[in-house]
Design a protein around this motif. Structure first.
Motif, mmCIF file in Angstrom:
data_model
loop_
_atom_site.group_PDB
_atom_site.id
_atom_site.type_symbol
_atom_site.label_atom_id
_atom_site.label_comp_id
_atom_site.label_asym_id
_atom_site.label_seq_id
_atom_site.Cartn_x
_atom_site.Cartn_y
_atom_site.Cartn_z
ATOM 1 N N PRO A 75 6.010 10.536 36.651
ATOM 2 C CA PRO A 75 7.472 10.403 36.624
ATOM 3 C C PRO A 75 8.074 11.064 35.391
ATOM 4 N N LEU A 76 7.969 12.386 35.300
ATOM 5 C CA LEU A 76 8.407 13.112 34.112
ATOM 6 C C LEU A 76 9.813 13.668 34.295
ATOM 7 N N ALA A 77 10.491 13.821 33.164
ATOM 8 C CA ALA A 77 11.827 14.422 33.165
ATOM 9 C C ALA A 77 11.881 15.484 32.079
ATOM 10 N N GLY A 78 12.432 16.634 32.396
ATOM 11 C CA GLY A 78 12.560 17.680 31.400
ATOM 12 C C GLY A 78 11.301 18.506 31.247
ATOM 13 N N LEU A 79 11.333 19.430 30.298
ATOM 14 C CA LEU A 79 10.239 20.365 30.073
ATOM 15 C C LEU A 79 9.558 20.084 28.736
ATOM 16 N N TYR A 80 8.324 20.578 28.629
ATOM 17 C CA TYR A 80 7.519 20.345 27.429
ATOM 18 C C TYR A 80 7.113 21.682 26.817
ATOM 19 N N ASP A 81 7.103 21.709 25.494
ATOM 20 C CA ASP A 81 6.730 22.921 24.772
ATOM 21 C C ASP A 81 5.218 23.076 24.673
ATOM 22 N N ALA A 82 4.492 21.987 24.892
ATOM 23 C CA ALA A 82 3.031 22.039 24.899
ATOM 24 C C ALA A 82 2.501 21.010 25.887
ATOM 25 N N ILE A 83 1.531 21.433 26.687
ATOM 26 C CA ILE A 83 0.813 20.509 27.571
ATOM 27 C C ILE A 83 -0.650 20.554 27.144
ATOM 28 N N ILE A 84 -1.224 19.392 26.888
ATOM 29 C CA ILE A 84 -2.550 19.309 26.281
ATOM 30 C C ILE A 84 -3.515 18.589 27.213
ATOM 31 N N TYR A 85 -4.618 19.241 27.507
ATOM 32 C CA TYR A 85 -5.706 18.639 28.272
ATOM 33 C C TYR A 85 -6.916 18.582 27.345
ATOM 34 N N GLY A 86 -6.979 17.548 26.520
ATOM 35 C CA GLY A 86 -8.048 17.429 25.535
ATOM 36 C C GLY A 86 -9.246 16.697 26.098
ATOM 37 N N ASP A 87 -10.272 17.442 26.505
ATOM 38 C CA ASP A 87 -11.510 16.856 27.021
ATOM 39 C C ASP A 87 -11.253 15.969 28.236
ATOM 40 N N VAL A 135 3.056 26.437 25.539
ATOM 41 C CA VAL A 135 1.612 26.666 25.578
ATOM 42 C C VAL A 135 0.905 25.518 26.290
ATOM 43 N N VAL A 136 -0.209 25.862 26.921
ATOM 44 C CA VAL A 136 -1.096 24.873 27.525
ATOM 45 C C VAL A 136 -2.429 24.982 26.807
ATOM 46 N N VAL A 137 -2.920 23.864 26.278
ATOM 47 C CA VAL A 137 -4.190 23.867 25.543
ATOM 48 C C VAL A 137 -5.195 23.037 26.337
#
Length: 231
Positions: free
Chosen positions: A83-95, A119-121
């Motif tokens: 249930p997200l709203a808006g945009l993100y400057d970074a999306i992180i998939y850490g392990d 960026v997506v990390v």
């Protein structure tokens, strides 16, 4: 998406340290921590000036994460959209990607929340590490509680298949960093001496020289295809 207990890896060569160093100061920007566990990354990101939203499948872990970020959602990404709203400057998939049964679908789904220029990390273990190769040579592929062959891992990647996976997800790497075997985590603390730090530093250098065989993990800093130059 994550298991307790799972803690921040303070080792300067770890995937967590690489993720934090690549993201740098937040300056009020928004970050989405996918599989945020109890908020160990969110806490550091918040301290660095990021406004963090965490997604976590475990309600207990999500409640702990909520103390370290702006908001935390309990969501099973393989069953429902967040249930997200808006945009993100970074999306992180850490392990976390290796713990998903349909990681490609999850990344494609969450790409829509990436802000222009964001960026997506993504960090994943390297199943082609020399130790795994030698184990296969003698007929062993044994799962464990942690590490590359963690028994909860559902997806496995080599450097080549990881790059192909990112491309299929609509991402292009700006940088592909690597980690060495996490010696500080596997060597008992009483043996943490300067010699161990020196060996660990050499191991990190060797992993950079032969990432396909000596990298323990890959850490990709990505843009949406069309926005990055690639590696």
């Amino acid at each position: 998406m994550s298991r307790a207990p799972y803690r921040l890896k303070d080792d300067p060569y770890s995937s967590h340290s690489l993720i934090l160093s690549r993201l740098g100061d937040g300056r009020g920007r928004r970050a989405l921590d996918v599989g945020g566990a109890d908020g160990f990354l969110a806490e550091r990101l918040t301290a660095a000036g990021w406004k963090v939203t965490a997604l976590e499948g475990d309600p207990v872990q999500a409640a702990r994460a909520a103390a370290h970020c702006e908001e935390a959602f309990v969501v099973d990404l393989e069953r429902e959209p967040p249930p997200l709203a808006g945009l993100y400057d970074a999306i992180i998939y850490g392990d976390v990607v290796e713990h998903l049964s349909s990681p490609l679908r999850v990344l494609r789904q969450l790409n829509r929340y990436l802000a222009p220029g964001g960026v997506v990390v993504v960090s994943v273990p390297n199943v082609a590490h020399l130790w795994v190769r030698l184990s296969l040579l003698v007929g062993r592929f044994d799962y464990g509680e942690r590490g590359i062959l963690d028994r909860t891992h559902l997806a496995f990647f080599t450097r080549r298949t990881f790059l192909a996976f990112l491309a299929a997800a609509g991402l292009t790497p700006r940088e592909m960093a690597v980690t060495p075997v996490p010696l500080p985590a596997v060597v008992p603390e009483e043996f943490h001496r300067p010699i161990l730090a020196a060996v660990h530093r050499l191991s990190a250098g060797a992993a950079r020289l032969w990432p396909g065989g000596l990298a323990y993990q890959f850490v990709a800093v990505c843009a949406l295809i069309g926005e990055g130059d690639g590696v």
